[in-house]
Scaffold this motif. Structure first.
Motif: not given
Length: 304
Positions: A85-86, A277, A269, A274-275, A141, A155
């Motif tokens: 995810a990073d 990066r 989302t 957590e989306t 996503d 959200k």
């Protein structure tokens, strides 16, 4: 038993064409390479090579096994990157938007994919409610919608604004509401609401409702609506994204209006998820590109 290592050895053997070079590249012995191939043949119950002394050719099963192995390891790498995810420039991008946004955003993301081969793109063009449902179902996503959504478990946050444009046929000579009513309105999914917002702000004393305009047609594909305008069938109101990407932009014209009205775009989302990066980087780079383009257009309009 399935063993990915055997497939990796087989790929290297096919690419080098040599047991010796394969052993050297993989830091193995030649007997070890041969053993991997034999075990892979036993697992598949097919001969993969036709041996000609020190040379070999692939059997039909060997060609198919090689193609499968390439696909297998490509998917493995894609999966491995998708877990990071990073990572800003690798992993799968699963997103959806209306056509009015995707006409420019999708080619932009494809350009990023060309520069960063670790990215893969899964992009869908859909309507607002479909996008929300697909995000909730984890088919995407992230979604981009053209209206504020109120629904549990999602959200929604503001992202970007695009100017709305009043677009008429190239030979249109009017400037007022009465002339627009004379040629009629070409509608699409968000067309009436966009036109109502723009016309109400610029003709506050005259405009009452879009129901007073003769409807000259409807299409559910916003990318096609300017075709009807270019043919002189009526006017419409679209975001500048649509106008700038339209193949008919030279056959239509935008009427200058004193009050700017914008289409607001929102990111959707799933709540609590957590989306990665890479989405933030892609969306911010695109938004910055649009800021610069819109600033340049504003400066050009003032000089004109």
């Amino acid at each position: 038993m399935f063993n990915a290592l055997y497939f990796r050895t087989f790929i290297t053997l096919v690419e080098t064409g040599s047991f010796t070079l394969t052993a050297r590249r993989l830091e193995m012995t030649q007997p070890g390479v041969s053993q991997h191939v034999r075990k892979l043949e036993k697992y598949l119950d097919k001969s993969l090579l036709e041996r000609h002394g020190r040379r070999f050719t692939l059997t039909e099963a060997g060609r198919r096994a090689y193609d499968y192995a390439l696909k297998l390891f490509a998917e493995h790498e894609q999966f491995r990157h998708s877990l990071d995810a990073d990572s800003l420039y690798s992993g799968e991008c699963r997103l959806a938007s209306p056509g009015s946004v995707g006409l420019m955003l999708y080619p932009f993301i494809l350009g990023q994919q060309q520069m960063h081969p670790g990215l893969s793109v899964n992009y869908s063009f859909a309507f607002n409610q479909e996008i929300v449902q697909d995000v909730l179902a984890d088919r995407f996503d992230l979604g981009i919608v053209t209206e504020q959504i109120r629904q549990p478990d999602v959200k929604v946050e503001p992202w970007h604004r695009e100017p709305l444009c009043l677009v008429v046929p190239a030979d249109f000579v009017g400037t007022g509401l009465s002339e627009l009513m004379g040629i009629g309105f070409i509608n699409y999914s968000d067309g009436a609401s966009h036109a109502s917002a723009l016309l109400r702000s610029n003709f506050p004393d005259e405009f009452r409702s879009m129901s007073h305009f003769r409807r000259q047609g409807f299409t559910n594909e916003v990318g096609m609506v300017l075709d009807a305008v270019a043919r002189g069938l009526g006017f419409t109101v679209v975001s500048r994204l649509v106008l700038e990407t339209s193949p008919w932009q030279r056959q239509v014209k935008e009427l200058d209006l004193p009050v700017a009205v914008h289409e607001s775009l929102h990111l959707v989302t799933r709540t609590g998820v957590e989306t990665p990066r890479r989405y933030a980087r892609l969306l911010e780079d695109f938004r910055e590109q649009r800021r610069q383009a819109l600033h340049g257009y504003t400066e050009w309009s003032r000089q004109d």
